[in-house]
Design a protein around this motif. Structure first.
Motif, PDB file in Angstrom:
ATOM      1  N   ASP A 244       0.416  -1.228   0.021  1.00 16.29           N
ATOM      2  CA  ASP A 244      -0.103   0.017  -0.257  1.00 16.29           C
ATOM      3  C   ASP A 244       1.068   1.128  -0.019  1.00 16.29           C
ATOM      4  OD1 ASP A 244      -2.087   2.080   0.823  1.00 16.29           O
ATOM      5  OD2 ASP A 244      -2.778   0.912   2.265  1.00 16.29           O
ATOM      6  N   LEU A 245       0.629   2.095  -1.221  1.00 13.56           N
ATOM      7  CA  LEU A 245       1.771   3.161  -1.044  1.00 13.56           C
ATOM      8  C   LEU A 245       0.940   4.048   0.061  1.00 13.56           C
ATOM      9  CD1 LEU A 245       1.705   3.818  -4.877  1.00 13.56           C
ATOM     10  CD2 LEU A 245       3.264   2.947  -2.990  1.00 13.56           C
ATOM     11  N   THR A 246       0.731   3.966   0.818  1.00 13.87           N
ATOM     12  CA  THR A 246       0.392   5.373   1.637  1.00 13.87           C
ATOM     13  C   THR A 246      -0.057   4.623   3.257  1.00 13.87           C
ATOM     14  OG1 THR A 246      -1.746   6.857   0.878  1.00 13.87           O
ATOM     15  CG2 THR A 246      -1.854   6.796   3.280  1.00 13.87           C
TER      16      THR A 246
ATOM     17  N   ASP B 233       6.877   7.189   3.212  1.00 13.84           N
ATOM     18  CA  ASP B 233       6.277   7.160   2.375  1.00 13.84           C
ATOM     19  C   ASP B 233       6.413   5.707   1.306  1.00 13.84           C
ATOM     20  OD1 ASP B 233       5.197   8.045  -0.884  1.00 13.84           O
ATOM     21  OD2 ASP B 233       7.524   8.849  -0.978  1.00 13.84           O
ATOM     22  N   GLY B 234       5.574   4.964   0.701  1.00 16.40           N
ATOM     23  CA  GLY B 234       5.776   3.653   0.321  1.00 16.40           C
ATOM     24  C   GLY B 234       6.552   3.780  -0.808  1.00 16.40           C
TER      25      GLY B 234
ATOM     26  N   THR C 195      -2.913   1.422  -4.089  1.00 16.23           N
ATOM     27  CA  THR C 195      -3.419   2.844  -4.144  1.00 16.23           C
ATOM     28  C   THR C 195      -4.681   3.202  -4.457  1.00 16.23           C
ATOM     29  OG1 THR C 195      -2.927   5.153  -5.517  1.00 16.23           O
ATOM     30  CG2 THR C 195      -3.650   3.260  -6.790  1.00 16.23           C
TER      31      THR C 195
ATOM     32  N   SER D 182      -6.042   8.566  -6.140  1.00 14.51           N
ATOM     33  CA  SER D 182      -4.146   8.136  -6.746  1.00 14.51           C
ATOM     34  C   SER D 182      -3.881   7.535  -7.819  1.00 14.51           C
ATOM     35  CB  SER D 182      -3.845   7.771  -6.073  1.00 14.51           C
ATOM     36  OG  SER D 182      -4.061   8.939  -4.777  1.00 14.51           O
TER      37      SER D 182
ATOM     38  N   LYS E  26      -0.332   8.446  -8.873  1.00 15.21           N
ATOM     39  CA  LYS E  26       0.741   7.811  -8.173  1.00 15.21           C
ATOM     40  C   LYS E  26       1.206   6.395  -8.613  1.00 15.21           C
ATOM     41  CE  LYS E  26       2.478   7.886  -3.657  1.00 15.21           C
ATOM     42  NZ  LYS E  26       1.991   8.187  -2.086  1.00 15.21           N
TER      43      LYS E  26
END
Length: 469
Positions: free
Chosen positions: A61-63, A68-69, A89, A93, A96
């Protein structure tokens, strides 16, 4: 007793998701599909489990709540480029996620995740890792790079060291790791970093013996380019390690003038000043690794007293292999498996006669020597069992022939005659200069033969050639 290892270990899957309900849901879906996973909820935990298990596939998971993922992904791929990272994401997003693909991600998934889409993405990544990455890893991955749990083993001396590492990691104080060559000092440094609160930040290593004074100064202190918004490749290690950990190997080989600059940086709370610029604050945790004890180096004048007291704060000692008991055979089995894969052979066990010799051996080169012995055996013989006959003669105790013994005796007598009447300093100077001559004037090659740092030879040669008052 013969010991064995699985010939085809499964590819590991790491799931990084901070929402407990989603983590449980994804794990259940993957378990039902035959893909059991290791889980993590934060960036720090993810990097620690990545270091321990070296998964082939990561669902990320990037969040995340603490990191920071994207930065986590970059660190994972830097440590093991063959890993397939699937980023997750939110619906808004996607840009990203596409940026993550450009930076090395294997695929991206957008929440909410459908069960079939999740399973298909993981299955594809696992298949791709098996068919492409593992073959490349078998050819190029260093056998030294064991997972942490395999390196640590189960001996009492290593359990005691692990307790110290856990205590030290919670501190921000400088650590000095001592140990013979090949004992895993850098691996211990990585463990301290990954168990610390800085685990999500960079770990940067600099070998102070491998560089000239000018190269080392630039490597440590070079500033980023003025136009950079981030940290450029040309920036020094202090900048790259900002927020994380800087590992210095053999700090006693830093030129004394450069040691003074390092002291200034450390006493100013790591405020690094570039030429013509204001000092910039840099937050680092410092770890040093060396074979030579810093107290002896200070007394010999190779390590300044000011730097000594800033580096030698919390000592850790990497024990020699000969003190690690049954860990020797555990390590041997791991290395046999890895080297066998590189050579296209299968070694799965160690015979009792070979095990007895390996347990009794001194292992002056520690794990480096162990790997060389095992590589010799794997290259010259077929598996699946390592036997006494496959070990080098100097380990099995075969007596040399009389001709060789005679030559050694004669050489010994000549050497004693040549050294008669010389001081230890004069003997050292002759040995070093002879090595330089044998290698056509190449100081780096002479240093490798003598097993010392090139900077040590440069420093000694300056003393020997300086006119006496």
């Amino acid at each position: 007793m013969k010991s064995g290892i699985p010939s085809h270990p499964p590819v590991k899957l790491l799931l990084v998701e901070d929402t407990p309900s989603l983590q449980m849901l994804y794990q259940t879906v993957l378990n039902k599909a035959g893909h059991p996973s290791i889980t993590a909820s934060t960036g720090v935990e993810a990097l620690a489990k990545f270091e321990d298990h070296r998964p082939g596939v990561v669902l990320l998971d990037l969040t995340l709540p603490d990191a920071d993922g994207m930065a986590i992904m970059r660190q994972m791929l830097a440590r093991q480029p063959t890993t397939r990272v699937i980023v997750i994401t939110a619906n808004g997003s996607v840009d990203k996620a596409l940026d993550a693909i450009r930076n090395g991600a294997h695929e991206y998934l957008v929440k909410p995740l459908g069960d079939q889409r999740l399973v298909a993405a993981v299955a594809t990544a696992l298949s791709d890792y098996r068919t492409q990455s593992e073959a490349a890893k078998a050819l190029s991955h260093s056998p030294y790079d064991l997972p942490v749990e395999d390196f640590m083993g189960q001996s009492e001396v290593m359990r005691h060291l692990n307790v110290k590492i856990n205590a030290v990691a919670r501190s921000t104080a400088p650590v000095f790791i001592l140990g013979e060559r090949g004992t895993g000092k850098k691996t211990i440094a990585r463990m301290v970093h990954r168990k610390s609160r800085r685990a999500a930040k960079p770990l940067v290593c600099v070998n102070c013996s491998a560089l000239t004074p000018a190269e080392l100064e630039a490597t440590l202190f070079a500033p980023p380019a003025p136009s950079d918004t981030g940290i450029s490749d040309c920036a020094g290690a202090f900048y790259h390690a900002n927020g994380g950990t800087l590992v210095l190997e053999n700090p006693q080989d830093i030129h004394l003038d450069l040691q003074a600059r390092l002291v200034t940086a450390l006493q100013d709370e790591s405020r690094i000043a570039a030429a013509g610029a204001s000092p910039a604050p840099v937050d680092i945790r410092l770890i040093c690794c060396a074979r030579a004890h810093p107290t002896e180096e200070m007394r010999a004048g190779r390590l300044s007293e000011d730097l000594y007291y800033r580096l030698f704060v919390i000592p850790l000692t990497a024990p020699p292999l000969s003190q690690r008991g049954d860990d020797i055979l555990r390590l041997a089995l791991n290395f046999l498996h890895r080297i066998g894969k590189q050579e296209g052979k299968i070694f799965t066990s160690v015979a009792e006669d070979a095990a007895a010799i390996m347990n009794a051996h001194r292992w002056h080169g520690n794990m480096r020597e162990l790997i060389n012995v095992l590589r010799h055996a794997v290259v010259l013989h077929q598996g699946p069992e390592l036997t006494r006959a496959m070990l080098p003669e100097d380990m099995t105790g075969h007596a040399p022939n009389h001709e060789v013994s005679g030559r050694r005796h004669a050489a010994s007598g000549g050497l004693e005659a040549a050294m008669k009447g010389l001081t230890m300093a004069e003997i050292e100077q002759r040995a070093v200069m002879a090595a330089i001559e044998r290698h056509g004037g190449s100081i780096p090659q002479a240093a490798r033969e003598l097993d010392i740092a090139p900077s040590t030879i440069y420093r000694k040669r300056d003393v020997w050639t300086k006119p006496k008052a």
